[in-house]
Design an enzyme around this catalytic site. Structure first.
Site, mmCIF file in Angstrom:
data_model
loop_
_atom_site.group_PDB
_atom_site.id
_atom_site.type_symbol
_atom_site.label_atom_id
_atom_site.label_comp_id
_atom_site.label_asym_id
_atom_site.label_seq_id
_atom_site.Cartn_x
_atom_site.Cartn_y
_atom_site.Cartn_z
ATOM 1 C CD GLU A 171 -4.780 -0.690 -4.894
ATOM 2 O OE1 GLU A 171 -5.807 -0.761 -5.584
ATOM 3 O OE2 GLU A 171 -4.790 -0.366 -3.690
ATOM 4 N N GLY A 182 -8.013 -0.995 -2.515
ATOM 5 C CA GLY A 182 -7.717 -2.379 -2.878
ATOM 6 C C GLY A 182 -7.435 -3.284 -1.702
ATOM 7 N N GLY A 189 2.164 4.777 2.115
ATOM 8 C CA GLY A 189 2.321 5.379 3.436
ATOM 9 C C GLY A 189 3.601 4.947 4.115
ATOM 10 N N GLY A 230 0.822 -1.197 0.000
ATOM 11 C CA GLY A 230 0.000 0.000 0.000
ATOM 12 C C GLY A 230 0.856 1.247 0.000
#
Length: 607
Positions: free
Chosen positions: A230, A328, A209, A207
């Site tokens: 993604e 996602g 961050g 992801g």
């Protein structure tokens, strides 16, 4: 139609629904021109996900003209508009957004996108964001494209022919850059723990961050990683350049990174430009759980706002305030769980608001919504360790999650969860770290070519210790307990694993295979009241005896006792237990006169 759109009234009309390009591919120059000529418009719905940069259309001055429907909230302007009721938030899986367009649940009148200049064959590239843009341009009645020579040309399913575009707007502007976040020690520790769950040869999804960036920085010594994600960032690029990510062990799209969009610095945008080793595909393809699961050893790594003690994950809202979106996370958690050897991971710091709020909570904050269910997540990781949830009862989950909560909140969490009978009345001890084991709190060891973990016994090991006890033969029980106990009920097992590790010590060697965990050996010492002496004992599973586990445990126990200033260690062993006697004597223990016939007393002077 070439050049600048002739007149906006011919393209966009009041009451229509329009889509704008996402992430780093927002056509800002094109939208600025629309805003400058928008006086004639009213009640136009703008459908978008995260749109980096200045979202001027979300400001109150454009309220009469535009109303935002955000499928993923990104940026303070949109977040503020949603909080004030000037914009809407529609929760949906990233993999499902394209069908909202194609099935005309959210029919699109126009799509405003950004593309690269056309090649000699007449094809423009969607560049750094294929994601849901691909479905939007296929579904929209009118496609209006900003042609930007600074947009990278990416491969995969990233092209649109100029014949599919109704209006072209030529404007060069740099893509918005997102610098890698600065990391703090807590975030780094979370990333370090996550990296320990990733095996060589795995395929990862990451992801966005600080936690995800920290994880990537701890993968420098891994080998043969692949990417099906993604999103890719500078961290992924750096691991590709170093050779850590080479995609050669992937079982789906071998030798290629699969993604749907990228965000980062200009270095990353230059790197993906004409790069044949990276394929950009639509979200319905990349985020399809079925496709994700085709990668063996698929690891999904995402963050959260809070996790309750049953394993429910909140990641799109803080109470009643919507913060981001589903994105996602569920797509990849489900896909990883369906993958052979896969691991869905949620990683987050244990606290928020400068340590004043626990992010491991007894119940979800009022107004908060579950994004990822109890059954989706295999691991929850904080700076205090890894909670393994797969196959765990509510009782075991609560104890696992309390173990990775911040120590100052553990008693409160235990007290709260006991009100609902998630844990029994006799569970009173919260987990206590053993700092002498090092920063990560456990050690990876190898015995005869097989990997094990040497770690503390924890309250969540109650059932595992019970299984360990019932695996023993009568002979082992006689040698260890000097009698043959016939029962190890849950309460007794709970007492044995609920140890104040700052005083007494209880270690175990565990065979860990994904979510499967089996205790192979236990070693412990009990500290005397004056804190100067201790009594040691250990027991090993029958099929692990003779492998040196007792020696490893005893060596670690002596080391920790010495660091704690314990002066002597005693042991009481049955005279016929020659193997156990040999372990103690090889460690330097000497025999003392025994008070009991048939029992040998041994002593080690530590300091």
């Amino acid at each position: 139609m070439h050049g600048k759109p002739a007149k906006w009234p011919e393209l966009i009309k009041s009451g229509q629904r329009i889509f704008i390009g996402s992430h780093a591919a927002v056509p800002h120059a094109l939208i600025a021109d629309l805003l400058a000529n928008s006086n004639y418009l009213h009640d136009v719905e703008i459908v978008q996900v995260a749109a980096f940069g200045n979202n001027r259309w979300a400001e109150p001055e454009y309220l009469r003209n535009f109303k935002i429907n955000s499928l993923f909230i990104g940026g303070e302007q949109v977040r503020k508009a949603v909080a004030e009721g000037r914009a809407d938030y529609t929760p949906t899986f990233m993999s499902d957004i394209p069908s909202l367009f194609t099935d005309e649940i959210l029919p699109l009148d126009a799509a405003l996108i950004m593309v690269s200049p056309a090649d000699e064959h007449g094809y423009h590239s969607l560049g750094v964001s294929v994601d849901i843009v691909s479905a939007a341009l296929r579904s929209a009645k009118i496609v209006i494209a900003q042609v930007n020579p600074q947009m990278p040309v990416t491969f995969g399913q990233a092209f649109i022919h100029r014949g599919q575009i109704d209006a072209l707007f030529y404007a060069s502007e740099p893509l918005l850059e997102i610098q890698p976040p600065a990391l703090d020690p807590i975030t780094e520790r979370v990333g370090q723990y996550v990296s320990l769950l990733i095996n060589d040869g795995a395929t990862i999804q990451i992801g966005f961050g600080k936690v995800c960036e920290a994880t990537l920085r701890y993968l420098n010594n891994h080998k043969d990683l692949g990417v099906h994600s993604e999103l890719i960032t500078d961290g992924i690029m750096d691991l590709m350049l170093s050779g850590v990510i080479n995609n050669r062990k992937k079982t789906f799209h071998q030798h290629k990174v699969v993604t749907s969009f990228c965000i980062g610095t200009q270095r990353l945008y230059d790197y993906v430009n004409h790069n044949p080793h990276i394929g950009f595909y639509p979200s319905e393809y990349v985020n399809s759980p079925a496709n994700i699961s085709r990668n063996e050893n698929m690891i999904s790594i995402n963050s959260a706002i809070e996790v309750d003690l049953t394993g429910q994950v909140v990641s799109d809202s803080i109470g009643y305030q919507f913060y981001s979106g589903i994105g996602g996370q569920v797509d990849f958690s489900r896909g990883a769980s369906m993958s052979q050897g896969g691991k869905p991971i949620i990683a987050l710091p244990s606290t928020a608001a400068n340590g004043t709020i626990s992010r491991i909570v007894p119940h979800i904050t009022e107004g908060g919504g579950v994004v990822t269910s109890r059954a989706h997540v295999y691991y929850v990781v904080t700076e205090f360790g890894v909670a393994s949830l797969r196959g765990k009862s509510i009782r075991e989950r609560a104890l696992e999650l309390i173990r990775v909560a911040h120590p100052k909140f553990r008693p409160q969490l235990l007290e709260e969860v006991r009100k609902h009978y998630y844990v029994p009345h006799y569970q009173v001890q919260t987990p206590v770290e053993i700092p002498e084991l090092g920063e990560v709190g456990f050690k990876k060891i190898e015995i005869n070519g097989e990997a094990y973990d040497l770690r503390p016994l924890n309250p969540s090991d109650e059932r595992r210790l019970q299984e360990f006890f019932y695996s023993h033969t009568k002979e082992t029980l006689q040698m260890r307990y000097n009698t043959i106990p016939t029962q190890m009920n849950r309460e007794k097992s709970c007492n044995l694993v609920s140890v104040d590790q700052s005083k007494d010590l209880a270690l175990c060697i565990v065979r860990q295979r994904g979510s499967m965990s089996q205790i192979q050996a236990v070693g412990r010492y009990y500290l005397s009241h004056d804190g100067k002496n201790c009594e040691a004992a250990f027991v090993t599973r029958e099929n692990s005896q003779g492998k040196g586990m007792a020696k490893l445990l005893l060596t670690e126990m002596i080391r920790i006792a010495k660091l704690r200033g314990v002066r002597t260690m005693l042991a009481f062993v049955r005279a016929e237990n020659q193997k156990m006697l040999a372990v103690f004597e090889k460690a330097g223990f000497v025999r003392l006169p025994a008070d009991e016939p048939g029992e040998v007393t041994l002593e080690l002077v530590i300091v």
